[in-house]
Design a protein around this motif. Sequence first.
Motif, PDB file in Angstrom:
ATOM      1  N   ARG A  11     -17.010  12.593  34.199  1.00 29.26           N
ATOM      2  CA  ARG A  11     -16.394  13.822  33.690  1.00 29.26           C
ATOM      3  C   ARG A  11     -14.998  13.504  33.185  1.00 29.26           C
ATOM      4  O   ARG A  11     -14.301  12.673  33.746  1.00 29.26           O
ATOM      5  CB  ARG A  11     -16.243  14.865  34.800  1.00 29.26           C
ATOM      6  CG  ARG A  11     -17.464  15.203  35.581  1.00 29.26           C
ATOM      7  CD  ARG A  11     -18.504  15.988  34.851  1.00 29.26           C
ATOM      8  NE  ARG A  11     -17.969  17.216  34.340  1.00 29.26           N
ATOM      9  CZ  ARG A  11     -18.564  17.911  33.387  1.00 29.26           C
ATOM     10  NH1 ARG A  11     -19.680  17.500  32.858  1.00 29.26           N
ATOM     11  NH2 ARG A  11     -18.048  19.031  32.942  1.00 29.26           N
ATOM     12  N   SER A  12     -14.609  14.212  32.155  1.00 30.26           N
ATOM     13  CA  SER A  12     -13.214  14.185  31.724  1.00 30.26           C
ATOM     14  C   SER A  12     -12.674  15.596  31.884  1.00 30.26           C
ATOM     15  O   SER A  12     -13.437  16.553  32.062  1.00 30.26           O
ATOM     16  CB  SER A  12     -13.099  13.737  30.263  1.00 30.26           C
ATOM     17  OG  SER A  12     -13.516  14.787  29.395  1.00 30.26           O
ATOM     18  N   ALA A  13     -11.374  15.748  31.807  1.00 27.38           N
ATOM     19  CA  ALA A  13     -10.769  17.079  31.906  1.00 27.38           C
ATOM     20  C   ALA A  13     -11.295  17.988  30.792  1.00 27.38           C
ATOM     21  O   ALA A  13     -11.568  19.165  31.016  1.00 27.38           O
ATOM     22  CB  ALA A  13      -9.247  16.970  31.846  1.00 27.38           C
ATOM     23  N   LEU A  14     -11.490  17.431  29.597  1.00 27.23           N
ATOM     24  CA  LEU A  14     -12.003  18.229  28.481  1.00 27.23           C
ATOM     25  C   LEU A  14     -13.467  18.611  28.710  1.00 27.23           C
ATOM     26  O   LEU A  14     -13.869  19.752  28.428  1.00 27.23           O
ATOM     27  CB  LEU A  14     -11.832  17.472  27.160  1.00 27.23           C
ATOM     28  CG  LEU A  14     -12.185  18.230  25.884  1.00 27.23           C
ATOM     29  CD1 LEU A  14     -11.449  19.571  25.804  1.00 27.23           C
ATOM     30  CD2 LEU A  14     -11.862  17.375  24.670  1.00 27.23           C
ATOM     31  N   ASP A  15     -14.267  17.695  29.232  1.00 30.74           N
ATOM     32  CA  ASP A  15     -15.654  18.027  29.585  1.00 30.74           C
ATOM     33  C   ASP A  15     -15.679  19.217  30.544  1.00 30.74           C
ATOM     34  O   ASP A  15     -16.479  20.140  30.391  1.00 30.74           O
ATOM     35  CB  ASP A  15     -16.354  16.848  30.274  1.00 30.74           C
ATOM     36  CG  ASP A  15     -16.527  15.644  29.383  1.00 30.74           C
ATOM     37  OD1 ASP A  15     -16.488  15.778  28.146  1.00 30.74           O
ATOM     38  OD2 ASP A  15     -16.708  14.540  29.943  1.00 30.74           O
ATOM     39  N   ASN A  16     -14.814  19.170  31.547  1.00 33.90           N
ATOM     40  CA  ASN A  16     -14.755  20.251  32.531  1.00 33.90           C
ATOM     41  C   ASN A  16     -14.343  21.567  31.890  1.00 33.90           C
ATOM     42  O   ASN A  16     -14.943  22.609  32.167  1.00 33.90           O
ATOM     43  CB  ASN A  16     -13.794  19.902  33.671  1.00 33.90           C
ATOM     44  CG  ASN A  16     -14.336  18.818  34.570  1.00 33.90           C
ATOM     45  OD1 ASN A  16     -15.542  18.627  34.683  1.00 33.90           O
ATOM     46  ND2 ASN A  16     -13.442  18.088  35.198  1.00 33.90           N
ATOM     47  N   LYS A  17     -13.319  21.531  31.040  1.00 37.56           N
ATOM     48  CA  LYS A  17     -12.858  22.754  30.368  1.00 37.56           C
ATOM     49  C   LYS A  17     -13.957  23.365  29.515  1.00 37.56           C
ATOM     50  O   LYS A  17     -14.099  24.580  29.450  1.00 37.56           O
ATOM     51  CB  LYS A  17     -11.633  22.470  29.499  1.00 37.56           C
ATOM     52  CG  LYS A  17     -10.365  22.345  30.262  1.00 37.56           C
ATOM     53  CD  LYS A  17      -9.201  22.131  29.323  1.00 37.56           C
ATOM     54  CE  LYS A  17      -7.930  21.929  30.121  1.00 37.56           C
ATOM     55  NZ  LYS A  17      -6.772  21.742  29.275  1.00 37.56           N
ATOM     56  N   MET A  18     -14.714  22.517  28.836  1.00 34.26           N
ATOM     57  CA  MET A  18     -15.764  23.015  27.939  1.00 34.26           C
ATOM     58  C   MET A  18     -17.059  23.362  28.671  1.00 34.26           C
ATOM     59  O   MET A  18     -17.893  24.067  28.139  1.00 34.26           O
ATOM     60  CB  MET A  18     -16.043  21.993  26.836  1.00 34.26           C
ATOM     61  CG  MET A  18     -14.869  21.834  25.887  1.00 34.26           C
ATOM     62  SD  MET A  18     -15.269  20.825  24.466  1.00 34.26           S
ATOM     63  CE  MET A  18     -16.400  21.912  23.592  1.00 34.26           C
TER      64      MET A  18
END
Length: 133
Positions: A11-18
């Motif tokens: 996971r990346s922070a952007l994956d989590n946000k999206m």
Amino acid sequence: MSLPEWAVGIRSALDNKMGLELIEVGPRRTRGRVPIEGNTQPFGLWHGGASCVVAETLASLSAYAEVGPQGRAFGVDINATHHRPGTSGWVHGEATALHIGGRLGSWEVVLTDDTGERICTARVTCALVRPRS
């Protein structure tokens, strides 16, 4: 679900946000989905930039699957055509390898809505940095 061990929980922070959910990861094909809600432009439609994020993420994961854990892969070019708006539900993405060479690979990424209507077609080229023997 067909995820290699290294991709489980990646996971990346952007994956989590999206809200990206990975379904399958491999060098020839990678699939995932993202909810439209929370990823819209101010008028309530799926954001074209979100299409580019999803396309590059799926293609880059395929590229990483190609070079393996000791290699590196990253996007160097993206082209996206937005065909229709998404308004609710999920955007489903599938990255399919067009060409995998020694230093570069190209993937076509097709994004569809829940009914199978195409929202976006993207082509992503990734650098492939293979581990030294």
